[in-house]
Design an enzyme around this catalytic site. Sequence first.
Site, PDB file in Angstrom:
ATOM      1  N   GLY A 158     -72.719  -5.012  44.769  1.00 45.75           N
ATOM      2  CA  GLY A 158     -72.040  -6.181  44.128  1.00 45.75           C
ATOM      3  C   GLY A 158     -71.588  -7.401  44.915  1.00 45.75           C
ATOM      4  N   CYS A 196     -74.479  -1.554  49.930  1.00 46.67           N
ATOM      5  CA  CYS A 196     -74.047  -2.693  50.064  1.00 46.67           C
ATOM      6  C   CYS A 196     -72.576  -2.882  49.865  1.00 46.67           C
ATOM      7  CB  CYS A 196     -75.128  -3.453  48.947  1.00 46.67           C
ATOM      8  SG  CYS A 196     -75.002  -5.283  49.387  1.00 46.67           S
ATOM      9  N   HIS A 237     -80.429  -1.931  50.573  1.00 45.79           N
ATOM     10  CA  HIS A 237     -80.725  -1.619  49.087  1.00 45.79           C
ATOM     11  C   HIS A 237     -82.059  -0.492  49.254  1.00 45.79           C
ATOM     12  CE1 HIS A 237     -78.206  -4.391  46.671  1.00 45.79           C
ATOM     13  NE2 HIS A 237     -78.292  -4.730  47.662  1.00 45.79           N
ATOM     14  N   GLU A 255     -82.844   1.240  46.902  1.00 40.42           N
ATOM     15  CA  GLU A 255     -83.851   1.319  45.724  1.00 40.42           C
ATOM     16  C   GLU A 255     -84.745   0.131  45.760  1.00 40.42           C
ATOM     17  OE1 GLU A 255     -80.906  -2.049  45.078  1.00 40.42           O
ATOM     18  OE2 GLU A 255     -80.547   0.050  46.103  1.00 40.42           O
TER      19      GLU A 255
END
Length: 351
Positions: A220, A247, A330, A332
């Site tokens: 975020g 994160c 990250h 992903e």
Amino acid sequence: MKSVLVLEDGTYFTGESFGRKGEAFGEIVFNTCMTGYQEVTTDPSYNGQIVAMTYPLIGNYGFNQLDNESYKPHIQGFIVSELCDYPSNWRCGMSADKYFETNNITGIKGIDTRALTQYIRKFGSMYGVISSECGNIDILMEKLKSEKERKRNLVMEVTTKIPVYKPGPGKRIVVMDFGVKNNIIRALQDRNCYICILPAFSTLDDIVKHDPEGILLSNGPGDPMDLLSVKNTVESLIGLKPIMGICLGHQLLGIALGGVTYKLKFGHHGGNHPVKDLRTGRCYITSQNHNYALEKDFSKDVTITHVNINDNTTEGFRHNTLPILSVQYHPEAAPGPQDSAYIFDEFMNLL
């Protein structure tokens, strides 16, 4: 149409306008990805920021309906050296200029993005404005100063307002949405999870009533210290269920365990950041997007598992006795390398 980019210290760059005509205010950061500009524009972690792409040609494969990382773009503005006028890709559904105009994003092109990047690296990320309406630097500086003082809750602007459910046959996971990317959800779906995406303002009772087998704290935007009520909720979750942080979620989890965050000079934004796994000695190339980092050795109860090779900042930790793992980068990707997808498998093993 001519346009100007003005930084808060008075430095300015002139170029041409694209997308929405007008003015855009935000913190200027640079992203080093060579591709993946659509994923960058739709990453909620960029809410409140104007992104400068260091790669010189942007838009050459256009935009499509498949590569969005959230329901809409979240960047405040976009800075490029050259914007491709004639994209070529079989999935292309919209040109870059049309995309930014349709999504009300103000951009500037034709500036020396290399010089801008070197300037930010030297003096740090700073607030700025893109304007196609006014060329008077003094007037823009006054507007910029006023806009910078305006307080925003960046996470609450991007989080889901109601619970969202993604059914699956596997483990039941609650995702606390601080600006979660679609590819995090896809990574959990690939592992057959039943996913409950909850608003950032959810209470402990809201989370517990979903009877999760694990909790994921998402990425975020903004400063984690602006989210002390969320930090308190995270604190109450520790020891209750297995937890994974990514994160911003990583930073909030670290704070809840007694850590302290600090702001990086110009942050980590891009898809080529080397991170070393201290447990194996292996180096991974990672996708990153953050302006803050956790201080090292913040608790005797955790072990630092990953560090950034470029600046030795904390990139991951594991709790010594509880089923908790966390990474700053990250795993992903989207955009970026997929080297670190194994982190999701480690989370599944914790469950």
